[in-house]
Design an enzyme around this catalytic site. Structure first.
Site, PDB file in Angstrom:
ATOM      1  N   LYS A 157       0.853  -1.198   0.000  1.00  0.00           N
ATOM      2  CA  LYS A 157       0.000   0.000   0.000  1.00  0.00           C
ATOM      3  C   LYS A 157       0.890   1.250   0.000  1.00  0.00           C
ATOM      4  CE  LYS A 157      -3.954   1.868   2.668  1.00  0.00           C
ATOM      5  NZ  LYS A 157      -4.841   1.647   3.829  1.00  0.00           N
ATOM      6  N   SER A 173      -9.783   1.524   2.955  1.00  0.00           N
ATOM      7  CA  SER A 173      -8.977   2.330   2.065  1.00  0.00           C
ATOM      8  C   SER A 173      -7.919   1.546   1.297  1.00  0.00           C
ATOM      9  CB  SER A 173      -8.283   3.428   2.877  1.00  0.00           C
ATOM     10  OG  SER A 173      -7.374   2.856   3.802  1.00  0.00           O
ATOM     11  N   SER A 178      -9.851  -0.796   7.111  1.00  0.00           N
ATOM     12  CA  SER A 178      -9.288  -0.659   5.758  1.00  0.00           C
ATOM     13  C   SER A 178      -8.607  -1.881   5.168  1.00  0.00           C
ATOM     14  CB  SER A 178      -8.332   0.516   5.707  1.00  0.00           C
ATOM     15  OG  SER A 178      -9.075   1.703   5.592  1.00  0.00           O
TER      16      SER A 178
HETATM   17  N1  GLN Z   1     -13.203   4.015   6.572  1.00  0.00           N
HETATM   18  C1  GLN Z   1     -12.553   4.339   7.800  1.00  0.00           C
HETATM   19  C2  GLN Z   1     -12.119   5.781   7.777  1.00  0.00           C
HETATM   20  O1  GLN Z   1     -12.456   6.444   6.868  1.00  0.00           O
HETATM   21  C3  GLN Z   1     -11.385   3.409   8.032  1.00  0.00           C
HETATM   22  C4  GLN Z   1     -10.165   3.777   7.293  1.00  0.00           C
HETATM   23  C5  GLN Z   1      -8.997   2.893   7.598  1.00  0.00           C
HETATM   24  O2  GLN Z   1      -9.120   1.844   8.236  1.00  0.00           O
HETATM   25  N2  GLN Z   1      -7.836   3.363   7.203  1.00  0.00           N
HETATM   26  O3  GLN Z   1     -11.455   6.276   8.636  1.00  0.00           O
END
Ligand code: GLN
Length: 455
Positions: A74, A149, A173
């Site tokens: 990532k 994400s 994410s």
């Molecule tokens: N969707 C969640 C957020 O927007 C989780 C994001 C993540 O785990 N990086 O913060």
């Protein structure tokens, strides 16, 4: 072929690391224009690594646990000489100047890093649509978001572009895109994997973890990246043995699995009916099933987002345009801007204890109640995401976007391990089964996944 079988085949010279790289690279070349899982690739660098591994194998020299496997990372994890932008225009010219601890471990164990994967800007999202590189397509539900994400890392596995990828999970994410893309994703116990070299979203919640198509890939990568790191004081040495030994599990005779009523209630009925099939499978493998209730479910999202805003605001103060790229407020997208603005506001109000202090109190409450639930069971099983992924480009209200996370944020708030694996399809779109366990009982999740995988 299972990931572990491939490692063996490479060692036995039935397949070379170079051939494996070329095979996967041809898939990347064929599909990445449409899928947009990878945002940067370096074939030549990967080829040098693969050739060195093949030479060592030919000369009977030692090779590492990941020897010859193709790996994607990532783009919020520092890898030397790749653009570590976290998909934000703020860092569009920031080249990783060092390797994160997890990357050092992968290199030491002869993983072949081929490139960096797409994500939501600064990991703040659930759809991979806020990336400056454009959205990633879901290989198993084309036209739909892959989740986020870490959408690029999940999509790269779903499209067979590499053997294992790394993502980060702050509120879901890793598990959310694993669920939408129909692959396996694992968020380890907080502190199990070093975060050194990961660009923070919310440092008390962030954790790095793997994606793969089978449990051997997950176990191999966990064996490589877990453990104490002097550069990250939140880490600890794990007590359990090799994760690879946990994937031999065939029966769940001594396992108690909890199913939380409220987790099913907030979820789409069609998804629930797939999850119920997985629960029947757990029962047929010998697990005792227990119904549980968790009344704090509505506290999860507000607690998570308050903490996230405050910690993210603080983490972004270094992007002021002096040392790293452009000033974040000038170039970032609307979701990142929202978090910075609200985070700043809450921090200013902190002297009155109005929001942040309450969020920390709620966090303790959730942690205590969730630990109490886990007392009587080994595993909590349920849906990973309460609804199906939307079509790419469809406009969602902020709260509807946040609603994707209702079932995943709890593991981050509490620090426990959690995974997602495929539980079938609804309207031809994959849906995921989430497994959660007590802190440091990551191995129990893995063995449960492996028993289900063998069915
Ligand atoms: N969707 C969640 C957020 O927007 C989780 C994001 C993540 O785990 N990086 O913060």
């Amino acid at each position: 072929m299972k990931v572990i079988e491939k490692v063996e085949a490479i060692k036995q010279q039935e397949l070379t690391a170079q051939e494996n790289l070329d095979q996967m690279y041809s898939v990347i070349e064929e599909k990445n224009d449409d899928i947009n899982a990878f945002v940067e690739l370096d074939y030549e660098r990967a080829q040098k690594v693969a050739q060195d591994i093949d030479n060592r194998i030919k000369n009977n020299k030692e090779t590492g646990k990941l020897a010859g496997l193709v790996i994607g990372i990532k783009c919020n994890i520092n890898v030397e000489d790749f653009i570590v932008s976290a998909a934000s225009p703020t860092l569009k010219e920031y080249y990783g100047s060092y390797n994160a601890t997890v990357i050092k471990n992968i290199i030491k164990e002869d993983g072949v890093i081929v490139g960096l994967t797409n994500m939501d800007e600064f990991a703040a999202g659930s759809s991979t649509e806020t990336s400056m590189y454009g959205p990633t397509n879901n290989p198993n539900a084309l036209g739909h978001i892959p989740g986020g994400s870490s959408g690029g890392s999940a999509a790269a596995i779903a499209a067979d572009m590499c053997d294992i990828t790394l993502g980060s999970d702050t509120g879901g994410s890793i598990r959310n895109p694993a669920s939408h893309c129909g692959v396996m994703g694992f968020k380890p116990t907080y502190g199990m994997v070093s975060r050194q070299g990961l660009l923070d979203l919310s440092m008390s919640l962030d954790q790095i973890g793997p994606f793969a198509n089978d449990t051997s890939g997950i176990a191999l990568m966990l064996d490589v990246i877990t453990g104490y790191d002097p550069y990250d004081p939140t880490t600890f040495e794990r007590e359990s043995g090799e994760f690879l030994d946990d994937i031999e599990c065939e029966s769940l005779d001594n396992t108690t699995v909890g199913v939380v009523k409220e987790f099913m209630d907030v979820t789409d009925e069609k998804i629930d009916s797939q999850i119920n099939k997985s629960i029947d499978n757990l029962s047929s493998l010998g697990a005792e099933i227990k119904e549980l209730t968790f009344e704090d479910i509505n506290l999860g999202l507000p607690t998570y987002y308050l903490i996230n805003y405050v910690e993210f605001f603080s983490a972004t103060r270094k992007y002021d345009g002096r040392k790293y790229g452009e000033r974040i407020e000038e170039v970032c997208g609307p979701e990142v801007a929202r978090r910075i603005q609200i985070g700043s506001y809450i921090s200013q109000k902190e002297f009155s204890g109005k929001y942040y202090k309450k969020a920390l109190q709620a966090r303790s409450l959730i942690r205590n109640d969730f630990n109490a639930l886990l007392k009587d069971v080994d595993i909590i099983a349920g849906p990973t995401v309460p609804k199906l992924p939307h079509k790419i480009g469809e406009k969602l209200e902020t709260m509807d976007m946040y609603a994707y996370d209702v079932l995943t944020v709890l593991a981050n708030i509490t620090g426990i391990p959690a995974s997602s694996m495929n539980a079938g399809r609804v309207n031809d779109i994959p849906v995921g089964l989430q497994l959660q366990a007590k802190p440091e009982e990551d191995h129990k999740i893995l063995s449960t996944m492996s028993a289900l995988e063998k069915l």
